[in-house]
Design a protein around this motif. Structure first.
Motif, short mmCIF file in Angstrom:
data_model
loop_
_atom_site.label_atom_id
_atom_site.label_comp_id
_atom_site.label_asym_id
_atom_site.label_seq_id
_atom_site.Cartn_x
_atom_site.Cartn_y
_atom_site.Cartn_z
N ASN A 191 50.82 39.43 49.86
CA ASN A 191 52.09 39.05 50.46
C ASN A 191 52.22 37.54 50.30
N LYS A 192 52.95 37.13 49.26
CA LYS A 192 53.03 35.71 48.93
C LYS A 192 53.72 34.92 50.04
N LYS A 193 54.73 35.49 50.68
CA LYS A 193 55.43 34.78 51.75
C LYS A 193 54.53 34.50 52.94
N ALA A 194 53.62 35.41 53.21
CA ALA A 194 52.68 35.24 54.33
C ALA A 194 51.37 34.60 53.88
N PHE A 195 51.24 34.32 52.58
CA PHE A 195 50.02 33.74 52.00
C PHE A 195 48.81 34.62 52.27
N SER A 196 48.99 35.95 52.22
CA SER A 196 47.87 36.81 52.57
C SER A 196 47.52 37.78 51.45
N ILE A 197 46.23 38.14 51.44
CA ILE A 197 45.70 39.13 50.52
C ILE A 197 44.93 40.15 51.35
N ILE A 198 45.21 41.41 51.10
CA ILE A 198 44.49 42.49 51.77
C ILE A 198 43.67 43.24 50.71
N PHE A 199 42.39 43.36 50.98
CA PHE A 199 41.48 44.08 50.09
C PHE A 199 41.03 45.36 50.79
N GLU A 200 41.13 46.48 50.09
CA GLU A 200 40.49 47.71 50.53
C GLU A 200 39.35 47.96 49.56
N LEU A 201 38.17 48.22 50.11
CA LEU A 201 36.96 48.26 49.30
C LEU A 201 36.30 49.63 49.32
N HIS A 202 35.54 49.92 48.26
CA HIS A 202 34.69 51.12 48.23
C HIS A 202 33.41 50.85 49.00
N LYS A 203 32.91 49.63 48.92
CA LYS A 203 31.76 49.19 49.72
C LYS A 203 31.97 47.71 50.05
N ASP A 204 31.24 47.23 51.04
CA ASP A 204 31.46 45.86 51.52
C ASP A 204 30.94 44.83 50.51
N ILE A 205 31.89 44.21 49.81
CA ILE A 205 31.57 43.11 48.91
C ILE A 205 32.33 41.86 49.36
N SER A 206 32.55 41.76 50.65
CA SER A 206 33.35 40.65 51.18
C SER A 206 32.73 39.29 50.87
N ILE A 207 31.43 39.20 50.83
CA ILE A 207 30.77 37.93 50.49
C ILE A 207 31.16 37.51 49.08
N GLN A 208 31.12 38.46 48.14
CA GLN A 208 31.50 38.17 46.75
C GLN A 208 32.97 37.76 46.68
N ILE A 209 33.83 38.46 47.39
CA ILE A 209 35.26 38.13 47.39
C ILE A 209 35.47 36.72 47.93
N GLU A 210 34.79 36.39 49.01
CA GLU A 210 34.95 35.05 49.60
C GLU A 210 34.45 33.96 48.67
N GLU A 211 33.39 34.23 47.93
CA GLU A 211 32.92 33.25 46.94
C GLU A 211 33.97 33.02 45.87
N ILE A 212 34.60 34.10 45.42
CA ILE A 212 35.65 33.99 44.40
C ILE A 212 36.86 33.24 44.96
N LEU A 213 37.29 33.60 46.16
CA LEU A 213 38.43 32.92 46.78
C LEU A 213 38.17 31.43 46.91
N ASN A 214 36.94 31.08 47.23
CA ASN A 214 36.58 29.68 47.42
C ASN A 214 36.57 28.89 46.11
N LYS A 215 36.17 29.55 45.02
CA LYS A 215 36.02 28.86 43.73
C LYS A 215 37.24 28.96 42.83
N LEU A 216 38.08 29.97 43.03
CA LEU A 216 39.20 30.23 42.14
C LEU A 216 40.21 29.07 42.16
N THR A 217 40.67 28.69 40.97
CA THR A 217 41.64 27.59 40.85
C THR A 217 42.88 28.07 40.11
N ILE A 218 43.91 27.27 40.18
CA ILE A 218 45.13 27.56 39.43
C ILE A 218 44.82 27.60 37.94
N GLU A 219 43.92 26.76 37.50
CA GLU A 219 43.55 26.72 36.09
C GLU A 219 42.89 28.03 35.66
#
Length: 89
Positions: free
Chosen positions: A48-76
């Motif tokens: 939801n771009k207007k709310a600046f939110s991302i919702i992930f539904e997972l098969h197993k808990d990989i939230s640590i991996q997702i958070e690492e990606i969110l932290n490192k991901l750039t516009i580039e």
């Protein structure tokens, strides 16, 4: 405190983040969604771009991996993905 995202809510295998990169008007949420959907164990991604939110539904808990990606991901990084898509077509 992390400056790129905040975990807003979580249940068993569902996580919602405020992701501040979405404030950039040039970010295409479909590219971001496709980027994450290719990761194993992510069942679905909703943005939801207007709310600046991302919702992930997972098969197993990989939230640590997702958070690492969110932290490192750039516009580039996302621009590079756009270029890859354009080259494939």
């Amino acid at each position: 405190m992390n400056k790129k995202f905040i975990k807003v809510h979580q249940t068993n295998l569902r996580f919602r983040y405020k992701y501040f990169l979405l404030k950039d008007e040039f970010i295409d949420e479909n590219i971001l969604k496709n980027y994450f959907e290719k990761i194993k164990d992510i069942k679905s991604v909703r943005i939801n771009k207007k709310a600046f939110s991302i919702i992930f539904e997972l098969h197993k808990d990989i939230s640590i991996q997702i958070e690492e990606i969110l932290n490192k991901l750039t516009i580039e990084d996302l621009a590079e993905k756009v270029n890859e898509i354009l080259e494939d077509h």
